[in-house]
Design a protein around this motif. Structure first.
Motif, PDB file in Angstrom:
ATOM      1  N   LEU A 212       0.825  -1.207   0.000  1.00 60.07           N
ATOM      2  CA  LEU A 212       0.000   0.000   0.000  1.00 60.07           C
ATOM      3  C   LEU A 212       0.856   1.252   0.000  1.00 60.07           C
ATOM      4  N   SER A 213       1.988   1.212   0.712  1.00 59.16           N
ATOM      5  CA  SER A 213       2.792   2.431   0.665  1.00 59.16           C
ATOM      6  C   SER A 213       3.418   2.596  -0.707  1.00 59.16           C
ATOM      7  N   GLY A 214       3.392   1.537  -1.516  1.00 62.20           N
ATOM      8  CA  GLY A 214       3.803   1.658  -2.904  1.00 62.20           C
ATOM      9  C   GLY A 214       2.921   2.608  -3.703  1.00 62.20           C
ATOM     10  N   PHE A 215       1.743   2.914  -3.195  1.00 66.04           N
ATOM     11  CA  PHE A 215       0.896   3.917  -3.849  1.00 66.04           C
ATOM     12  C   PHE A 215       1.584   5.275  -3.863  1.00 66.04           C
ATOM     13  N   ALA A 216       2.384   5.529  -2.856  1.00 62.54           N
ATOM     14  CA  ALA A 216       3.111   6.801  -2.831  1.00 62.54           C
ATOM     15  C   ALA A 216       4.373   6.661  -3.659  1.00 62.54           C
ATOM     16  N   CYS A 217       5.222   5.723  -3.293  1.00 57.99           N
ATOM     17  CA  CYS A 217       6.511   5.593  -3.968  1.00 57.99           C
ATOM     18  C   CYS A 217       7.080   4.233  -3.623  1.00 57.99           C
ATOM     19  N   ALA A 218       7.700   3.576  -4.599  1.00 62.78           N
ATOM     20  CA  ALA A 218       8.202   2.228  -4.368  1.00 62.78           C
ATOM     21  C   ALA A 218       9.407   2.209  -3.435  1.00 62.78           C
ATOM     22  N   VAL A 219      10.144   3.301  -3.372  1.00 60.68           N
ATOM     23  CA  VAL A 219      11.395   3.270  -2.603  1.00 60.68           C
ATOM     24  C   VAL A 219      11.142   3.079  -1.099  1.00 60.68           C
ATOM     25  N   PRO A 220      10.334   3.942  -0.449  1.00 59.27           N
ATOM     26  CA  PRO A 220      10.046   3.670   0.960  1.00 59.27           C
ATOM     27  C   PRO A 220       9.276   2.365   1.140  1.00 59.27           C
ATOM     28  N   ALA A 221       8.482   1.986   0.141  1.00 60.87           N
ATOM     29  CA  ALA A 221       7.723   0.742   0.253  1.00 60.87           C
ATOM     30  C   ALA A 221       8.666  -0.448   0.327  1.00 60.87           C
ATOM     31  N   ILE A 222       9.734  -0.402  -0.451  1.00 61.43           N
ATOM     32  CA  ILE A 222      10.694  -1.511  -0.419  1.00 61.43           C
ATOM     33  C   ILE A 222      11.397  -1.548   0.936  1.00 61.43           C
ATOM     34  N   LEU A 223      11.689  -0.381   1.481  1.00 58.37           N
ATOM     35  CA  LEU A 223      12.276  -0.352   2.827  1.00 58.37           C
ATOM     36  C   LEU A 223      11.288  -0.910   3.849  1.00 58.37           C
ATOM     37  N   ALA A 224       9.993  -0.646   3.614  1.00 53.89           N
ATOM     38  CA  ALA A 224       8.981  -1.076   4.579  1.00 53.89           C
ATOM     39  C   ALA A 224       8.850  -2.592   4.637  1.00 53.89           C
ATOM     40  N   THR A 225       9.415  -3.314   3.681  1.00 50.01           N
ATOM     41  CA  THR A 225       9.357  -4.776   3.759  1.00 50.01           C
ATOM     42  C   THR A 225      10.185  -5.294   4.927  1.00 50.01           C
ATOM     43  N   ARG A 226      10.957  -4.416   5.534  1.00 50.55           N
ATOM     44  CA  ARG A 226      11.752  -4.850   6.682  1.00 50.55           C
ATOM     45  C   ARG A 226      10.895  -5.344   7.837  1.00 50.55           C
ATOM     46  N   THR A 227       9.601  -5.018   7.827  1.00 52.60           N
ATOM     47  CA  THR A 227       8.749  -5.500   8.912  1.00 52.60           C
ATOM     48  C   THR A 227       8.518  -6.992   8.807  1.00 52.60           C
ATOM     49  N   MET A 228       8.948  -7.604   7.719  1.00 54.51           N
ATOM     50  CA  MET A 228       8.731  -9.038   7.592  1.00 54.51           C
ATOM     51  C   MET A 228       9.939  -9.801   8.098  1.00 54.51           C
ATOM     52  N   GLU A 229       9.634 -10.912   8.782  1.00 55.14           N
ATOM     53  CA  GLU A 229      10.722 -11.619   9.443  1.00 55.14           C
ATOM     54  C   GLU A 229      11.605 -12.376   8.480  1.00 55.14           C
ATOM     55  N   ARG A 230      10.970 -12.994   7.498  1.00 57.98           N
ATOM     56  CA  ARG A 230      11.772 -13.910   6.698  1.00 57.98           C
ATOM     57  C   ARG A 230      12.256 -13.273   5.418  1.00 57.98           C
ATOM     58  N   GLN A 231      13.484 -13.604   5.063  1.00 63.91           N
ATOM     59  CA  GLN A 231      14.109 -13.052   3.883  1.00 63.91           C
ATOM     60  C   GLN A 231      13.292 -13.369   2.635  1.00 63.91           C
ATOM     61  N   ARG A 232      12.741 -14.573   2.605  1.00 64.18           N
ATOM     62  CA  ARG A 232      11.992 -14.988   1.412  1.00 64.18           C
ATOM     63  C   ARG A 232      10.763 -14.099   1.212  1.00 64.18           C
ATOM     64  N   ASP A 233      10.043 -13.812   2.288  1.00 62.19           N
ATOM     65  CA  ASP A 233       8.853 -12.973   2.171  1.00 62.19           C
ATOM     66  C   ASP A 233       9.229 -11.560   1.746  1.00 62.19           C
ATOM     67  N   ARG A 234      10.323 -11.082   2.296  1.00 66.31           N
ATOM     68  CA  ARG A 234      10.775  -9.728   1.953  1.00 66.31           C
ATOM     69  C   ARG A 234      11.076  -9.645   0.461  1.00 66.31           C
TER      70      ARG A 234
END
Ligand SMILES: Nc1nc2c(ncn2[C@@H]2O[C@H](COP(=O)(O)OP(=O)(O)OP(=O)(O)O)[C@@H](O)[C@H]2O)c(=O)[nH]1
Ligand SMILES: [Mg+2]
Length: 731
Positions: A425-447
């Protein structure tokens, strides 16, 4: 010696909280607390910064430093304040929680803070105090900010009682309303002078205490300190170190000791023993700190009633679509007057430049390249501002988290991690912070999986392109149907659908793995904070203008040069010009010939065969080439291409595209071409920054290369299907 040990060692040698001893180095204060308790809001208040705030867990994903000054106090020296991601406890697993823990404990190469400010939500005290207990057990010097006190105004917990219970200073604050912050600053100053240590002593089960003794014996020499802290460190190690942790720089013998204990546990759940003891203590104390339960129950009940509708499998989705429709229709109709104004001023400026400056290359560059190109991008500023206004309202009210929750069912059925939708959803604004926001996921594969699909979400850079195409090639309304708004919503829904589909496919092929269940916390509904919204809009517009003034300007100048040289006359044959009788159209035709024969024009013609099956001509081709640097460059390039031919009567670009005709009088660009073009822009990977941040987060070029390849191939194929399919249908 590794980083973690070095840091702990350093901290143990110098007494914490005596910054004067350090050679002028600013003392360090870390804000710590559960997610969504207002840490960043406090941080912004303390430092005057504009860090991003939002009403859902996991907004902050990076360590962010700032400077605190005590106005009018004896301490003139600046103090460094650090905001970190939220964490529920100090034994956490995800990358973003790790950042918080490293910052608080001084692990992983971070300096150990002189003081921690634990921000707690006064409305969820018991759960929040769990982390505070851990900090006290580790003898971290501590001040507690009892935040969101405004939300429990009728029956607030008592800061004094809490102070007595914990043995550290407690300040009631409302970061949002600015209450209690000077008191908090005063406490921080005092805490830096005399580090406050908590007084809680929990009684763990006998067997556990024996295990802890074994661990204390295994602590590395650098971690030796007071018995209390050693006990705390042993507890922390027992609940944090295991096979799956990603802690860097843990002493191998300590690791071995932990593993041995866990292996010998014999069916005992060590984590559970620790957790249960802490919660039992907190539950016993609840009455003492006057935790008012009643009001919170009423509030929660109201939230739940709303959620019963908004999270309903049918009404919920219907409402979501309706909200989107309203937002995008508003984006068109509200922004329109402002857009016209900017359009008119650029046209006026272009005319002025033509009148005032002598004809020549510099004038051309100024008028056609800079004003014509960048001006056509700046036209969209009002719309981008509105978009961020709406995003901010949706985030701050708590509705964004509900959308993520709604989507969770869909996500699960596709085999995706439920948490992935928040970054999407934050990709609606911009993909760059959205990609950083994947850090909330525990597993590398999900990220990784989420990162690979995020650029498919409709980011704000696509908005100018879509708006240009929709405004130029589609009618505003058809009967009473709001065509433009609907089309825009369709593009957004399309991007969500294609993102999920891509994730489902990639998750079963390239990036395989099993899923984990989602624990998504729904924040309470809150009235959006308009101050914060306005600040965010200002910040976003400065980002947008800065980009327009740098990247887009640079690309536009390059493209202008490509499209203007070699100059006409040198290349166009004199015969064709003689046949033109009127001087005006003569010049216009000559200039169009310039564009067509320029290097850029030739490049466009060269790639035309690849693009023709998608319905694009060489002009769009040039625009697409430019758009690979940044999507908005498409708009500025079209502005140049159509601006160079006719500076006598500068017209808004969308008007020009609408009136562009083939030799036989049919419109050059049909709605079908527009659709195909929008699909291309929806899917193609046209953003250098996204590739760069993916490279940074995955630490290899392989994934950005893969991202670029699959997205661009997908874009071509989808546009091909749309255009050729449409043609078959006779459109
Ligand atoms: N009513 C009220 N709301 C607050 C207060 N402080 C923050 N908020 C709101 O709480 C929400 C979360 O604030 P943030 O500052 O982003 O919280 P955070 O702890 O940094 O969250 P993460 O970075 O996700 O861990 C936002 O909607 C804020 O506007 C407060 O004192 N009172
Ligand atoms: Mg935050």
């Amino acid at each position: 010696m590794n980083g973690a040990n070095a840091a702990l060692d350093r901290a143990n040698q110098t007494a914490p909280g005596r910054p004067e001893q350090g050679s002028g180095e600013a003392p360090l204060v870390v804000l710590v607390g559960n997610p969504n308790v207002g840490k960043t809001t406090v941080f912004n208040r303390l430092t005057g910064q504009n860090a991003r705030v939002g009403n859902y867990a996991g907004v902050t994903v990076e360590r962010r430093p700032g400077r605190l000054r005590f106005e009018g106090e004896d301490r003139a020296a600046p103090v460094e304040v650090v905001d970190v991601p939220g964490c529920y406890s100090l034994s956490a697993r995800s990358a973003e929680e790790q950042i918080a823990i490293n910052a608080v404990l001084g692990l992983g190469g971070n300096p150990r803070p002189s003081l921690a400010v634990a921000v707690v939500d006064a409305g969820q005290l018991i759960r929040n105090l769990y982390l505070v207990l851990q900090l006290i057990e580790l003898e971290v010097p501590l001040v507690v900010a009892l935040n969101m006190i405004d939300e429990v105004a009728e029956d607030p917990p008592s800061p004094e009682a809490l102070e007595r219970l914990l043995g550290v200073p407690v300040v009631a604050t409302s970061a949002r309303q600015g209450i209690g912050l000077s008191e908090l600053k005063r406490c921080i100053a005092e805490g830096l002078r005399h580090p406050p240590h908590g007084q809680v002593k929990l009684r763990y089960p006998e067997a556990l205490e024996r295990d802890l003794e074994a661990l204390i014996a295994a602590l590395p020499a650098q971690w030796r300190s007071s018995p209390g802290r050693e006990h705390g460190l042993a507890l922390w190690a027992l609940t944090s170190i295991d096979e799956r942790d990603e802690l860097a720089g843990i002493d191998p013998s300590l690791r071995a000791a932990c593993r041995q204990l866990q292996a010998r546990a014999n069916g005992r759940d060590l984590d559970d023993e620790v957790i249960a003891t802490r919660y039992a203590f907190l539950d016993r104390q609840a009455a003492a700190i006057h935790i008012g339960i009643d009001e919170h129950v009423a509030k929660r009940a109201a939230s739940e009633r709303i959620d019963r509708v908004l999270l309903h499998p049918i009404y919920g989705f219907a409402i979501f679509l309706a909200v989107m429709l309203v937002v995008f229709q508003a984006l068109f109709s509200w922004a329109d007057p402002a857009i016209r104004l900017v359009e008119r001023s650029t046209g006026w400026l272009q005319g002025l430049i033509g009148d005032v400056l002598p004809a020549g290359v510099v004038t051309d560059l100024l008028r056609d390249g800079i004003v014509g190109g960048v001006g056509n991008v700046i036209v969209f500023l009002p719309q981008i501002l509105l978009l961020f206004f709406f995003i901010s309202l949706l985030e701050d009210s708590g509705y964004m988290a509900r959308i993520a929750f709604l989507m969770d069912r869909v996500m699960k059925s596709l085999g995706l991690h439920g948490r992935a939708f928040v970054p999407m959803l934050s990709g609606f604004a911009c993909a760059v912070p959205a990609i950083l926001a994947t850090r909330t996921m525990e597993r590398q594969r999900d990220r990784l999986l989420t990162m690979m699909v995020i650029p498919l979400m409709t980011c704000s850079a696509r908005l100018p392109v879509y708006t240009l195409i929709i405004a130029a090639l589609f009618p505003p309304v058809y009967g009473w149907v709001p065509v433009q708004g609907l089309l825009m919503v369709a593009m957004y829904v399309f991007s969500i659908a294609i993102t999920l589909a891509a994730a489902a496919v990639l998750g079963r092929t390239v990036i395989q793995g099993e899923n984990v269940p989602l624990i998504l916390e729904l924040p309470p509904y809150r009235v959006p904070d308009l101050r914060g919204t306005v600040r965010m809009m200002l910040e976003r517009s400065s980002v947008f203008l800065r980009e327009a003034g740098t990247v887009i300007l640079a690309c536009t100048i390059v493209l202008w040069a490509l499209l203007s040289f070699p100059r006409a006359g040198a290349t166009s044959s004199p015969h064709s010009l003689v046949q033109l009788d009127k001087a005006g159209s003569h010049i216009a035709a000559q200039r169009q010939a310039t564009v067509e024969n320029s290097w850029g024009g030739r490049l466009g013609h060269a790639i035309e065969p690849v693009l023709q099956p998608l319905g694009f001509d060489w002009k769009i081709g040039v625009g697409i080439i430019g758009a690979f640097a940044a999507r908005e460059v498409f708009v500025s390039t079209m502005g140049i291409i159509y601006g160079i031919g006719d500076e006598d009567s500068p017209q808004p670009l969308r008007q020009r595209l609408k009136e562009e005709r083939r030799p036989d009088g049919r419109p050059l660009y049909t709605p079908l071409v527009g659709l195909s073009l929008m699909i291309f822009f929806a899917l193609a990977c046209q953003c250098m920054s996204t590739l760069a941040v993916t490279r940074r987060e995955t630490r290899t070029w392989r994934w950005p290369a893969f991202m670029f390849a699959y997205m661009t191939a997908l874009a071509w194929c989808a546009s091909f299907l749309v255009y050729q399919g449409g043609r078959l249908l006779g459109l």
